[in-house]
Design a protein around this motif. Structure first.
Motif, mmCIF file in Angstrom:
data_model
loop_
_atom_site.group_PDB
_atom_site.id
_atom_site.type_symbol
_atom_site.label_atom_id
_atom_site.label_comp_id
_atom_site.label_asym_id
_atom_site.label_seq_id
_atom_site.Cartn_x
_atom_site.Cartn_y
_atom_site.Cartn_z
ATOM 1 N N VAL A 1 30.525 44.141 38.755
ATOM 2 C CA VAL A 1 31.200 43.706 37.517
ATOM 3 C C VAL A 1 29.585 43.503 36.535
ATOM 4 N N PRO A 2 29.980 43.905 35.146
ATOM 5 C CA PRO A 2 28.809 43.624 34.553
ATOM 6 C C PRO A 2 28.673 42.353 33.960
ATOM 7 N N LYS A 3 29.781 41.535 33.917
ATOM 8 C CA LYS A 3 29.701 39.996 33.696
ATOM 9 C C LYS A 3 30.893 39.231 34.485
ATOM 10 N N ARG A 4 30.637 38.133 34.778
ATOM 11 C CA ARG A 4 31.657 37.398 35.480
ATOM 12 C C ARG A 4 32.593 36.721 34.792
ATOM 13 N N ASP A 5 32.615 36.986 33.437
ATOM 14 C CA ASP A 5 33.670 35.922 32.573
ATOM 15 C C ASP A 5 34.948 36.919 32.685
ATOM 16 N N VAL A 6 35.889 36.055 32.276
ATOM 17 C CA VAL A 6 37.297 36.739 32.676
ATOM 18 C C VAL A 6 37.759 37.733 31.445
ATOM 19 N N GLU A 7 37.177 37.535 30.373
ATOM 20 C CA GLU A 7 37.438 38.440 29.159
ATOM 21 C C GLU A 7 36.946 39.920 29.673
ATOM 22 N N THR A 8 35.746 39.814 30.019
ATOM 23 C CA THR A 8 35.232 41.325 30.694
ATOM 24 C C THR A 8 35.912 41.875 31.728
ATOM 25 N N VAL A 9 36.467 40.832 32.581
ATOM 26 C CA VAL A 9 37.292 41.766 33.449
ATOM 27 C C VAL A 9 38.763 42.206 33.089
ATOM 28 N N PRO B 1 48.446 43.710 23.624
ATOM 29 C CA PRO B 1 46.898 43.273 22.789
ATOM 30 C C PRO B 1 46.641 41.652 22.783
ATOM 31 N N ALA B 2 47.800 40.916 22.911
ATOM 32 C CA ALA B 2 47.636 39.634 22.904
ATOM 33 C C ALA B 2 47.512 38.910 24.361
ATOM 34 N N TYR B 3 47.514 39.746 25.277
ATOM 35 C CA TYR B 3 47.206 39.260 26.449
ATOM 36 C C TYR B 3 45.976 38.950 26.984
ATOM 37 N N TRP B 4 45.207 37.628 26.969
ATOM 38 C CA TRP B 4 44.002 37.490 27.243
ATOM 39 C C TRP B 4 43.863 36.274 28.215
ATOM 40 N N PRO B 5 44.431 36.186 29.521
ATOM 41 C CA PRO B 5 44.631 34.832 30.223
ATOM 42 C C PRO B 5 43.342 34.360 30.643
ATOM 43 N N ASP B 6 43.368 33.001 31.219
ATOM 44 C CA ASP B 6 42.266 32.560 31.759
ATOM 45 C C ASP B 6 42.234 33.051 33.132
ATOM 46 N N ALA B 7 41.161 32.673 33.892
ATOM 47 C CA ALA B 7 40.966 33.335 35.287
ATOM 48 C C ALA B 7 41.925 32.838 36.323
ATOM 49 N N ASP B 8 42.536 31.442 36.064
ATOM 50 C CA ASP B 8 43.744 31.286 36.943
ATOM 51 C C ASP B 8 44.961 31.975 36.861
ATOM 52 N N ALA B 9 45.354 32.077 35.460
ATOM 53 C CA ALA B 9 46.637 32.839 35.227
ATOM 54 C C ALA B 9 46.407 34.362 35.507
ATOM 55 N N LEU B 10 45.128 34.871 35.586
ATOM 56 C CA LEU B 10 44.905 36.186 35.416
ATOM 57 C C LEU B 10 45.385 36.436 37.015
ATOM 58 N N ASN C 1 35.909 37.046 45.395
ATOM 59 C CA ASN C 1 34.685 36.580 45.101
ATOM 60 C C ASN C 1 34.495 35.536 43.831
ATOM 61 N N LEU C 2 35.488 35.599 42.998
ATOM 62 C CA LEU C 2 35.498 34.748 42.011
ATOM 63 C C LEU C 2 36.286 33.354 42.512
ATOM 64 N N ASP C 3 37.282 33.396 43.141
ATOM 65 C CA ASP C 3 38.022 32.101 43.476
ATOM 66 C C ASP C 3 38.566 32.339 45.036
ATOM 67 N N GLU C 4 37.920 32.323 45.847
ATOM 68 C CA GLU C 4 38.291 32.711 47.374
ATOM 69 C C GLU C 4 39.423 31.552 47.643
ATOM 70 N N GLU C 5 39.351 30.332 47.366
ATOM 71 C CA GLU C 5 40.470 29.303 47.763
ATOM 72 C C GLU C 5 41.864 29.690 47.101
ATOM 73 N N ARG C 6 41.862 30.277 45.910
ATOM 74 C CA ARG C 6 43.109 30.542 45.215
ATOM 75 C C ARG C 6 43.877 31.677 45.865
ATOM 76 N N VAL C 7 42.988 32.903 46.094
ATOM 77 C CA VAL C 7 43.386 34.116 46.801
ATOM 78 C C VAL C 7 43.868 33.804 48.144
ATOM 79 N N ARG C 8 42.986 33.023 48.986
ATOM 80 C CA ARG C 8 43.393 33.048 50.574
ATOM 81 C C ARG C 8 44.544 32.233 50.386
#
Length: 346
Positions: A173-181, A225-234, A257-264
């Motif tokens: 990933v170029p950046k770890r921020d959710v907007e880039t992803v 175009p209006a869908y830019w969720p935060d990391a948890d919602a994404l 890698n970004l949120d292991e507990e949530r995915v597991r």
């Protein structure tokens, strides 16, 4: 812009030409070539093949690129310190690889069983050449690796009737921020039909199953175009719609890698490896075809990142996608026109 390379200017936002993206003679680079920690971005590559054993393939590659060889088992060879970094060549089935061959008589029995399972399985299961994360500027060396495998006798899709091989890209990933992803996910969905039409022969698309696209309802949600969720919602929305690794752009390794507990918590039994990278799967590693190359596939991914970095053009494609009612092939042509310099004239 969602993300920019250090020192870049507005001129960098100019879309790549279609001829540059589909070029088969050179590797293009995305707008951001430095990772979030300041080091050059890397990409891991996996190429499946048949007809020769992992040991034969590893020997040919070691002869071309050097390095030290270590046989993990009868069907798994690892090369370290080569000109293309560390890499593995192995049979792509866990049943050919014993868990611990040194674990007493049971371990020896599992090793013996895996040895013969692998001998039988290699007629129907591909082997794979897997690189460690490689700096993007070293990607051209992989064309030589493909040529080495080809000359050693490795076959690709359509050369053996039972085989359907894939190639995987794992760009950091170029950046770890959710907007880039989110921007890169939107750009990928916008160009997915064009990528399939451009880089996979029609007979391949007709005859082979391959990793599925996202469900249409999720694609339309993502392309709002209006869908830019935060990391948890994404992550939660993605897993709701895609509780599987069987996706052409598999986000689960990155989300782990970004949120292991949530995915597991959501997918406790899914086999997922954590990577700070996207996992892009394409069918049809055609090693025996002289027109097939890594460069064109990689340049397709560069098109995705180039589009993601141009917010105005990305929003245009998102709006057009949600308004479009034609076939996937027609959308592929439409998205290319918009991404590579076209205007929204409809």
């Amino acid at each position: 812009m969602i993300y920019r390379a250090a020192g870049s200017t507005e001129a960098d936002a100019t879309p790549m030409s279609l001829s540059a993206i589909t070029d088969r003679t050179g590797f293009r680079f995305p707008p951001v070539t430095v990772g979030h920690e300041g080091a050059p971005r890397c990409v891991g590559v996996e190429v499946e093949f048949g007809s020769i054993t992992p040991r034969a393939a590893a020997s040919a590659l070691q002869g071309a690129f050097g390095g030290r060889s270590c046989s993990v088992d009868d069907h798994d060879v690892r090369i370290s310190g080569s000109e293309i970094g560390d890499f593995t060549v192995k049979l792509d089935t866990r049943y050919a690889h014993p868990a611990d061959p040194n674990d007493g008589w049971m371990g020896r029995l599992r090793a013996l069983s895996a040895k013969y399972v692998g001998k039988a399985a290699r007629h129907v299961v591909p082997s794979e050449f897997v690189t460690a994360p490689l700096p993007m500027h070293d990607l051209p060396k992989l064309e030589r690796a493909v040529d080495v495998l080809r000359k050693a006798g490795a076959s690709g899709t359509f050369e053996r009737s039972l085989f359907a091989f894939a190639v995987h890209l794992n760009p950091e990933v170029p950046k770890r921020d959710v907007e880039t992803v989110v921007a890169i996910m939107k750009a990928f969905v916008g160009l997915d039909d064009w990528l399939r039409e451009s880089f996979q022969p029609k007979r391949l698309r007709r005859t082979l199953g391959f990793a599925a696209p996202y469900p249409e309802a999720y694609r339309r949600r993502l392309m709002d175009p209006a869908y830019w969720p935060d990391a948890d919602a994404l992550i939660d929305a993605y897993i709701d719609a895609n509780p599987t690794r069987n996706r052409d752009l598999d986000m689960l390794p990155l989300f782990l890698n970004l949120d292991e507990e949530r995915v597991r918590r959501r997918l406790p039994k899914e086999k997922i490896g954590s990577r700070p990278a996207f996992h892009y799967r394409l069918p049809g590693a055609r090693l025996g075809d002289p027109d097939w190359c890594i460069a064109a596939i990689w340049n397709g991914w560069v098109a995705v990142e180039t589009l993601a970095a141009d917010r105005e053009r990305l929003d245009l494609i998102c709006r057009s996608y949600r308004a479009f009612s034609g076939s996937p092939a027609a959308w592929g042509r439409r998205s290319a026109a918009l991404a590579f310099g076209g205007s929204d004239s409809h």
